[in-house]
Design an enzyme around this catalytic site. Structure first.
Site, mmCIF file in Angstrom:
data_model
loop_
_atom_site.group_PDB
_atom_site.id
_atom_site.type_symbol
_atom_site.label_atom_id
_atom_site.label_comp_id
_atom_site.label_asym_id
_atom_site.label_seq_id
_atom_site.Cartn_x
_atom_site.Cartn_y
_atom_site.Cartn_z
ATOM 1 N N LYS A 145 48.615 -11.457 -3.575
ATOM 2 C CA LYS A 145 48.485 -12.678 -3.201
ATOM 3 C C LYS A 145 47.005 -13.002 -3.484
ATOM 4 C CE LYS A 145 51.725 -14.356 -2.506
ATOM 5 N NZ LYS A 145 52.520 -14.461 -3.508
ATOM 6 N N HIS A 195 49.032 -2.854 -7.272
ATOM 7 C CA HIS A 195 48.574 -3.175 -5.996
ATOM 8 C C HIS A 195 48.025 -2.054 -5.124
ATOM 9 C CE1 HIS A 195 49.516 -7.318 -6.346
ATOM 10 N NE2 HIS A 195 50.736 -7.293 -5.978
ATOM 11 N N SER A 197 48.495 -17.231 2.175
ATOM 12 C CA SER A 197 49.360 -17.092 1.025
ATOM 13 C C SER A 197 50.442 -16.009 1.296
ATOM 14 C CB SER A 197 48.801 -16.894 -0.085
ATOM 15 O OG SER A 197 49.520 -16.527 -1.302
HETATM 16 P P1 A3P Z 1 48.998 -19.386 -2.683
HETATM 17 O O1 A3P Z 1 49.896 -19.234 -2.083
HETATM 18 O O2 A3P Z 1 47.810 -19.998 -2.063
HETATM 19 O O3 A3P Z 1 49.468 -21.119 -3.775
HETATM 20 P P2 A3P Z 1 49.459 -13.310 -6.498
HETATM 21 O O4 A3P Z 1 50.015 -13.657 -8.088
HETATM 22 O O5 A3P Z 1 48.474 -12.332 -6.390
HETATM 23 O O6 A3P Z 1 50.761 -12.831 -5.735
HETATM 24 O O7 A3P Z 1 48.927 -14.514 -6.023
HETATM 25 C C1 A3P Z 1 49.537 -15.814 -5.993
HETATM 26 C C2 A3P Z 1 48.611 -16.949 -5.354
HETATM 27 O O8 A3P Z 1 48.122 -17.252 -6.629
HETATM 28 C C3 A3P Z 1 49.570 -17.927 -4.816
HETATM 29 O O9 A3P Z 1 48.566 -18.725 -3.984
HETATM 30 C C4 A3P Z 1 49.700 -18.972 -6.204
HETATM 31 O O10 A3P Z 1 49.912 -20.361 -5.909
HETATM 32 C C5 A3P Z 1 48.261 -18.806 -6.852
HETATM 33 N N1 A3P Z 1 48.127 -18.761 -8.234
HETATM 34 C C6 A3P Z 1 48.842 -18.369 -9.412
HETATM 35 N N2 A3P Z 1 48.731 -19.019 -10.581
HETATM 36 C C7 A3P Z 1 47.456 -19.780 -10.203
HETATM 37 C C8 A3P Z 1 46.776 -20.751 -11.138
HETATM 38 N N3 A3P Z 1 46.975 -20.852 -12.362
HETATM 39 N N4 A3P Z 1 45.758 -21.446 -10.522
HETATM 40 C C9 A3P Z 1 45.421 -21.321 -9.020
HETATM 41 N N5 A3P Z 1 46.398 -20.487 -8.235
HETATM 42 C C10 A3P Z 1 47.418 -19.853 -8.902
#
Ligand code: A3P
Length: 306
Positions: free
Chosen positions: A45, A100, A130
């Site tokens: 996240k 991870h 998140s």
């Molecule tokens: P939120 O749950 O706060 O919206 P990961 O890929 O490490 O699992 O992280 C997921 C988080 O990154 C989510 O956060 C997701 O919405 C956010 N995310 C993914 N792509 C993004 C982008 N282009 N701009 C901003 N946030 C992004």
């Protein structure tokens, strides 16, 4: 593989059995990196999927074809997940690998490797929020309980993938890697794309950068089935309970943390991070939501403000 209720414990860290087995975790920790590999490392996240998209678009010089036709796990597989060997066997050209895993599990495999490592981190208060929402929709993760219960497990490091503090501190001791934060990407996506392209020694023209920026924006990725996880069956990720591309904001923690939870978090943070070689200041100005993050990089690097 389903195994939605199975948890694998490997070196005292919990992993969802849906994607991980003892064999897949052993494969990862004994992996033979190639000098041409690019490795995306993050705690869950923290912006992993975003970095996968950024790298795909940098390597394709802003052309969205691959980003829009190949799922992210097929172009940048998670090293520790069971399908990784098959994906890598079939891959042509330089490999992009995601992980991870905490540093101590991968450090021996990375020793003496010239693989390019990009570490992505995010304000842990936003990470926990998140992650909490993700647990509600991802049926391969345990029921998170209340936010308060989940927060407590996160601070103790007993959630899946282990302690955020150990992850960040461990990877900070790796040498020769690109360190970037979710906040930096959020504040300056264009500059972040340039930074990644410089690190990967893959320069883009201004037009190519503009195109890359367009396709890795939150709104574009939210609609892209190759990264928004809508390809995953409902019984594995229940999209009626939330979206993977949820909010994409910084400072969302303020909408859920009670004041005493924030104070307690700060106290645990201070004590856990006292011995860290990286010092972060996760600061958001109330209205503009622009973070100021001060990073003291390890001794071999210089102090920089990003
Ligand atoms: P939120 O749950 O706060 O919206 P990961 O890929 O490490 O699992 O992280 C997921 C988080 O990154 C989510 O956060 C997701 O919405 C956010 N995310 C993914 N792509 C993004 C982008 N282009 N701009 C901003 N946030 C992004």
């Amino acid at each position: 593989m389903a195994r939605l209720d199975v948890t694998e414990t490997f070196q005292n860290i919990l992993f969802p059995g849906h994607m991980h087995t003892q064999d897949s975790l052993n494969y990862a920790t004994n992996f033979k990196f190639q000098d041409t590999d690019t490795v995306i490392v993050s705690y869950p996240k923290s912006g992993t999927t975003w970095m996968q998209e950024i790298i795909t678009l940098v390597l394709s010089k802003g052309d969205p074809t691959i980003a829009q036709t190949q799922p992210n796990w097929a172009r940048a597989p998670w090293l520790e997940q069971y399908y990784c060997p098959k994906v890598l066997e079939a891959s042509k050209g330089p490999r992009v690998i995601t992980t991870h895993l905490p540093y101590h599990l991968l450090a021996p495999a990375l020793q003496d490797s010239k693989a390019k490592v990009i570490y992505v981190s995010r304000n842990p208060k936003d990470v926990v929020v998140s992650y909490y929402h993700f647990h509600k929709m991802a049926n391969f993760l345990p029921d998170p309980g209340s936010f308060s219960e989940f927060l407590s497990a996160f601070l103790k490091g007993t959630v899946h993938y282990g302690s955020w503090f150990d992850h960040v501190k461990g990877w900070a001791s790796h040498v020769n890697f690109l360190y970037i934060t979710y906040e930096e990407m959020w504040q300056d996506l264009h500059g972040s794309l340039e930074k990644v392209s410089r690190y990967l020694m893959c320069s883009l023209t201004e037009d190519e950068l503009t195109s890359a920026q367009k396709y890795c924006s939150f709104n574009s990725m939210k609609e892209n089935a190759m990264v928004n996880y809508t390809l995953i069956p409902q019984e594995i990720m229940d999209h009626s309970k939330g979206k993977f591309m949820r909010k994409g904001k910084i400072g969302d923690w303020k909408n859920i943390f009670a004041e005493e939870q924030s104070d307690h978090f700060d106290a645990v943070y201070s004590s856990q991070m006292a011995d860290a070689s990286l010092q972060f200041k996760w600061e958001c100005h109330e209205h503009v939501l622009q973070p100021r993050i001060t990073v003291n990089t390890p001794a071999s690097h210089s102090l920089r403000d990003i």
